[in-house]
Scaffold this motif. Sequence first.
Motif, PDB file in Angstrom:
ATOM      1  N   ILE A  77      -7.351 134.568 -65.615  1.00  0.00           N
ATOM      2  CA  ILE A  77      -6.535 133.064 -65.662  1.00  0.00           C
ATOM      3  C   ILE A  77      -5.954 132.628 -64.474  1.00  0.00           C
ATOM      4  CG2 ILE A  77      -4.470 131.868 -66.760  1.00  0.00           C
ATOM      5  CD1 ILE A  77      -5.277 133.326 -69.348  1.00  0.00           C
ATOM      6  N   LEU A  78      -5.349 133.598 -63.914  1.00  0.00           N
ATOM      7  CA  LEU A  78      -4.472 133.381 -62.491  1.00  0.00           C
ATOM      8  C   LEU A  78      -5.529 132.937 -61.691  1.00  0.00           C
ATOM      9  CD1 LEU A  78      -1.598 135.878 -62.644  1.00  0.00           C
ATOM     10  CD2 LEU A  78      -1.338 133.561 -63.280  1.00  0.00           C
ATOM     11  N   TRP A  79      -6.509 133.830 -61.250  1.00  0.00           N
ATOM     12  CA  TRP A  79      -7.700 133.800 -60.283  1.00  0.00           C
ATOM     13  C   TRP A  79      -8.361 132.447 -60.563  1.00  0.00           C
ATOM     14  CZ3 TRP A  79     -12.701 133.115 -61.670  1.00  0.00           C
ATOM     15  CH2 TRP A  79     -13.613 132.807 -60.488  1.00  0.00           C
ATOM     16  N   PHE A  80      -8.703 132.239 -61.619  1.00  0.00           N
ATOM     17  CA  PHE A  80      -9.407 130.997 -62.075  1.00  0.00           C
ATOM     18  C   PHE A  80      -9.163 129.683 -61.614  1.00  0.00           C
ATOM     19  CE2 PHE A  80     -11.944 128.079 -65.073  1.00  0.00           C
ATOM     20  CZ  PHE A  80     -13.122 127.995 -64.268  1.00  0.00           C
ATOM     21  N   SER A  81      -7.798 129.840 -61.959  1.00  0.00           N
ATOM     22  CA  SER A  81      -6.928 128.301 -61.714  1.00  0.00           C
ATOM     23  C   SER A  81      -6.692 128.282 -59.967  1.00  0.00           C
ATOM     24  CB  SER A  81      -5.488 128.601 -62.411  1.00  0.00           C
ATOM     25  OG  SER A  81      -4.687 129.471 -61.905  1.00  0.00           O
ATOM     26  N   HIS A  82      -6.551 129.439 -59.425  1.00  0.00           N
ATOM     27  CA  HIS A  82      -6.134 129.286 -57.924  1.00  0.00           C
ATOM     28  C   HIS A  82      -7.512 128.873 -57.424  1.00  0.00           C
ATOM     29  CE1 HIS A  82      -4.176 131.332 -54.129  1.00  0.00           C
ATOM     30  NE2 HIS A  82      -4.741 130.164 -53.939  1.00  0.00           N
ATOM     31  N   HIS A  83      -8.717 129.659 -57.704  1.00  0.00           N
ATOM     32  CA  HIS A  83      -9.942 129.245 -57.524  1.00  0.00           C
ATOM     33  C   HIS A  83     -10.263 127.781 -57.589  1.00  0.00           C
ATOM     34  CE1 HIS A  83     -14.348 130.194 -56.309  1.00  0.00           C
ATOM     35  NE2 HIS A  83     -14.653 129.384 -57.091  1.00  0.00           N
TER      36      HIS A  83
ATOM     37  N   GLU B 268      -4.014 127.893 -70.916  1.00  0.00           N
ATOM     38  CA  GLU B 268      -3.124 128.510 -69.807  1.00  0.00           C
ATOM     39  C   GLU B 268      -3.899 128.572 -68.272  1.00  0.00           C
ATOM     40  OE1 GLU B 268      -0.795 130.387 -69.920  1.00  0.00           O
ATOM     41  OE2 GLU B 268      -0.575 130.418 -72.193  1.00  0.00           O
ATOM     42  N   VAL B 269      -4.982 128.056 -68.230  1.00  0.00           N
ATOM     43  CA  VAL B 269      -5.857 127.774 -66.982  1.00  0.00           C
ATOM     44  C   VAL B 269      -5.308 126.447 -66.537  1.00  0.00           C
ATOM     45  CG1 VAL B 269      -7.887 127.049 -65.716  1.00  0.00           C
ATOM     46  CG2 VAL B 269      -7.921 129.186 -67.171  1.00  0.00           C
ATOM     47  N   LEU B 270      -5.383 125.417 -67.436  1.00  0.00           N
ATOM     48  CA  LEU B 270      -4.687 124.091 -67.017  1.00  0.00           C
ATOM     49  C   LEU B 270      -3.355 124.164 -66.700  1.00  0.00           C
ATOM     50  CD1 LEU B 270      -6.652 122.064 -69.869  1.00  0.00           C
ATOM     51  CD2 LEU B 270      -7.256 122.237 -67.389  1.00  0.00           C
ATOM     52  N   GLU B 271      -2.412 124.804 -67.357  1.00  0.00           N
ATOM     53  CA  GLU B 271      -0.934 124.947 -67.059  1.00  0.00           C
ATOM     54  C   GLU B 271      -0.917 125.523 -65.858  1.00  0.00           C
ATOM     55  OE1 GLU B 271       2.770 126.529 -66.508  1.00  0.00           O
ATOM     56  OE2 GLU B 271       1.486 127.926 -67.818  1.00  0.00           O
ATOM     57  N   ARG B 272      -1.500 126.775 -65.474  1.00  0.00           N
ATOM     58  CA  ARG B 272      -1.567 127.333 -64.147  1.00  0.00           C
ATOM     59  C   ARG B 272      -2.210 126.278 -63.103  1.00  0.00           C
ATOM     60  NH1 ARG B 272       1.808 131.823 -63.962  1.00  0.00           N
ATOM     61  NH2 ARG B 272       1.586 132.543 -66.136  1.00  0.00           N
TER      62      ARG B 272
ATOM     63  N   LEU C 232      -9.625 117.409 -73.979  1.00  0.00           N
ATOM     64  CA  LEU C 232      -8.801 118.576 -73.313  1.00  0.00           C
ATOM     65  C   LEU C 232      -7.366 118.235 -73.042  1.00  0.00           C
ATOM     66  CD1 LEU C 232     -11.538 120.671 -71.358  1.00  0.00           C
ATOM     67  CD2 LEU C 232     -10.427 121.104 -73.863  1.00  0.00           C
ATOM     68  N   GLU C 233      -7.063 116.951 -72.773  1.00  0.00           N
ATOM     69  CA  GLU C 233      -5.687 116.409 -72.435  1.00  0.00           C
ATOM     70  C   GLU C 233      -4.788 117.215 -73.329  1.00  0.00           C
ATOM     71  OE1 GLU C 233      -5.398 112.163 -71.895  1.00  0.00           O
ATOM     72  OE2 GLU C 233      -7.154 112.253 -70.383  1.00  0.00           O
ATOM     73  N   GLU C 234      -5.259 117.215 -74.780  1.00  0.00           N
ATOM     74  CA  GLU C 234      -4.476 117.810 -75.711  1.00  0.00           C
ATOM     75  C   GLU C 234      -3.903 119.191 -75.238  1.00  0.00           C
ATOM     76  OE1 GLU C 234      -5.241 119.506 -80.122  1.00  0.00           O
ATOM     77  OE2 GLU C 234      -6.373 117.802 -79.615  1.00  0.00           O
ATOM     78  N   LEU C 235      -4.558 119.886 -74.709  1.00  0.00           N
ATOM     79  CA  LEU C 235      -4.016 120.990 -74.077  1.00  0.00           C
ATOM     80  C   LEU C 235      -3.167 121.221 -72.778  1.00  0.00           C
ATOM     81  CD1 LEU C 235      -7.335 123.116 -74.569  1.00  0.00           C
ATOM     82  CD2 LEU C 235      -5.528 122.956 -76.221  1.00  0.00           C
ATOM     83  N   LEU C 236      -2.995 120.009 -72.360  1.00  0.00           N
ATOM     84  CA  LEU C 236      -2.182 119.965 -71.257  1.00  0.00           C
ATOM     85  C   LEU C 236      -0.699 120.084 -71.678  1.00  0.00           C
ATOM     86  CD1 LEU C 236      -3.673 116.966 -69.184  1.00  0.00           C
ATOM     87  CD2 LEU C 236      -3.764 119.348 -68.336  1.00  0.00           C
TER      88      LEU C 236
END
Length: 867
Positions: free
Chosen positions: A411-417, A448-452, A472-476
């Motif tokens: 999750i941390l890698w993908f959001s940063h990428h 979690e990706v969207l939040e990060r 997916l805005e629902e998951l923000l």
Amino acid sequence: MSSWKSLLLRIGDKCPEYNSSDPKEHIETCYGALRRELDHSGSDILSFLLQCAEQLPHKIPFYGTVVGLLNLANEDFVKKLVDTTHTNFQDALDSEDCNRIRILMRFLTVIMCSKVLQPSSIVVVFETLLSSAATTVDEEKGNPSWQARADFYITCILSCLPWGGAELFEQVPEEIERVMVGIEAYLSIRKHVSDDGLLFFEDEDENEEGLKEKDFLEDLWGRIQILSSNGWKLNSVPRPHLSFEAQLVAGKSHDFGSVSCPPQPDLPSTLSVITYGKQKHDAELMYPQRIRRLNIFPEDKTEDLQPIDRFVVEEYLLDVLFYFNGCRKECALYMVGLPVPFRYEYLMAETIFSQLLLLPHPPFKPIYYTLVIIDLCKALPGAFPAVVAGAVRALFEKIADLDMECRMRLILWFSHHLSNFQFIWPWEEWAHVLDLPKWAPQRVFVQEVLEREIRLSYWEKVKQSVENAPGLEELLPPKGGTNFIYGIDEGSEQTEEQRLSAELSKMVKGRQTARELISWIEESVSPTHGLESTLKVVVQTLLDIGSKSFTHLITILERYGQVIAKICPDDERQAMLIEELSSYWKNNPQMRAITIDRMMGYRLISNVAIVRWVFSPVNIDQFHISDHPWEILRNAVSKTYNRIVDLRKEISSLKKDVISAEEVSAKARADLENAEQKLMLVDGEPTVGENPARMKRLKSYAEKAKEKEVSIRENLEVKEALLGRAYNENEALFLALYKKLSSVLKERLPEPSKARTLRELKSIHADETAVELEEPSAMEMDDENGRAKESHSNGEKASDVYKVGEEEQWCISTLGYVKAFSRQYASEIWPLLEKLEAEVLTEDVHPLFRRAIYSGLRLPVNGYPSS
């Protein structure tokens, strides 16, 4: 940089230093330049050549051939090089420097191929390591808990054979065959190494077939056997020495000399499961396995590589990652330019992801792998981005089985990428997660990706990035902001608590001291409003004043931390403080985590108070749907652990300073005593002692040296006391943590007879209104962008149902975190294990909870057989 240095560095590369790409011409050009410089730069060439061989190990065949040619021109220089290599190799063995041992053995094998070393010398080195390994695993004479070192030695021997097996079997067939027989005998007496607790996917831990699979050393042995049966022919190792064979045979082969392995550690005086396991853990830390293969792509993506070619390319990639850490661009350039005749983008992606997700710890900080992947995408824009995307899709398909720690790293890698590529991703492919229950791992992953991503950018930007899948805005998360409950609306009547908050704010802005604030609270607030209201007013107001920036927060905590400490002196009140803080930052989990971390740093909040808050009912209900409570807990444990690490380093440094100060003080005292005993004439009369000025200076030196020694000793005593306190805090933290985990799991886990394994737990049908879920793919990639054959690019519902109920998913997630904590902090938990056994892991503890802890510690539930 000198021209000969540039030629050595760039040999084998496509670069301006060489006019062609022919390896033979590279070697001839480099050899010619070195030969001309030998007379006046011999020592520089020797050290730089060895440095290149150690830090650019994928070029060792070229360096070995250059050394072979230099041996024809200057035997003395090469003899000195061999002797220096011997010294370096012995030093590496004594200091247990795994990477240096492995690389120098490869270098020795290659220069043997160039007729620089006698083949029998290499065999002697092999037999020395083999003998040490066999002794270690011998249950009567050795210490089997240190099998990790023995396995490492055998791995080093086997990993040399792709570079020199053909020459060894041609020139000393009987001797090398003896080594191979010895290795086979070693493999028959060593214990099979189970990766239980270190596997990427949870289902593999309980897969009987997985437990029967070959471990890393057994797998390497099988690859070497296949290579041997193929006549030692492989494509991944260049053999430039063959172009110069006619010349090299005229060179003198030098003797390498004997080496010795360090003695094996003694068995503990009282052998038990815990003492054996602790030594085994220490050995595995010292001699870690370099890679655990993460097979993301189907086999056809590796272009039918020989088994040994995969091993060699992995070695190349891991070496480049190791020696170029901190030099991300050079690392990427060397990774795409390996000396192999086939494409290896998929293998490169698997290797990098295997390192990023490696358990218990990646060799380097995850940010390093993030940057390398970014640079590889830029270096290979037509190929690597699609490979990375394919890897993400494949891992997403199996996210429910991915280890919890690996999942968080991903999750941390993908959001940063994504933040480095304008947050562009075909989110519509994953829009179907909205149809999953809120606890489904795929849905939680996207959330979690969207939040990060928002932490790395801002809310509107991330919302814009998912416009192709607006659902997916629902998951923000909620738009970031504070939740100050004492704000005053225009025209509304001011409450008593709002009045107190405004008065406190005025006092802070008027720069009144912490003592004045405490007096005001004790006299005007606490007596009439009680603890709870007082705490709310003070915490909310101070946080609101400090909310403008991180600097404002630090200033408030430094200036008025005493006020908070006075109101919240114990764990119970500190837990209330965290709850109020959490309420204020409920729309900004990042600032909540930062504020709690800072307060813990200023010792306004204890780690036990954080554990108490994390296990409040509101947070417990989020364990399976959000990482927020686990993030706070991870930070608390990490900070406690880092305090111990820092104090250990300081104490180690101070002990060295004490020894140095003692020597200086002793010398100053000796000089003073010698001076006092000397006779000199004063006004014609003999007098004891030198002239008064020098005596005064020596006395001053001695006094200052003694004062410094005493000061350092006092500082050492203080640090040792702090370390003792940190150990106590650490023990209290882990005991509190595991007691809480045991308690909440005991309430929710089904009876042991119904769920003895995670697989059985998952199979319990707790929710009849199951939600449809996409059919898991076989992780097969079939188009240029690496899309899974079964992926739903338009986000439509899948045909299968999610079979895990919410209660079961909560248990699975929580057990996953139990294992992750146990694994990550195993070094600190092992000394506490006996106490944990007595107070937490009692007979009535649920077997799945015990298994999670033991799995993290890599301790079999049934213990180790006595030796």
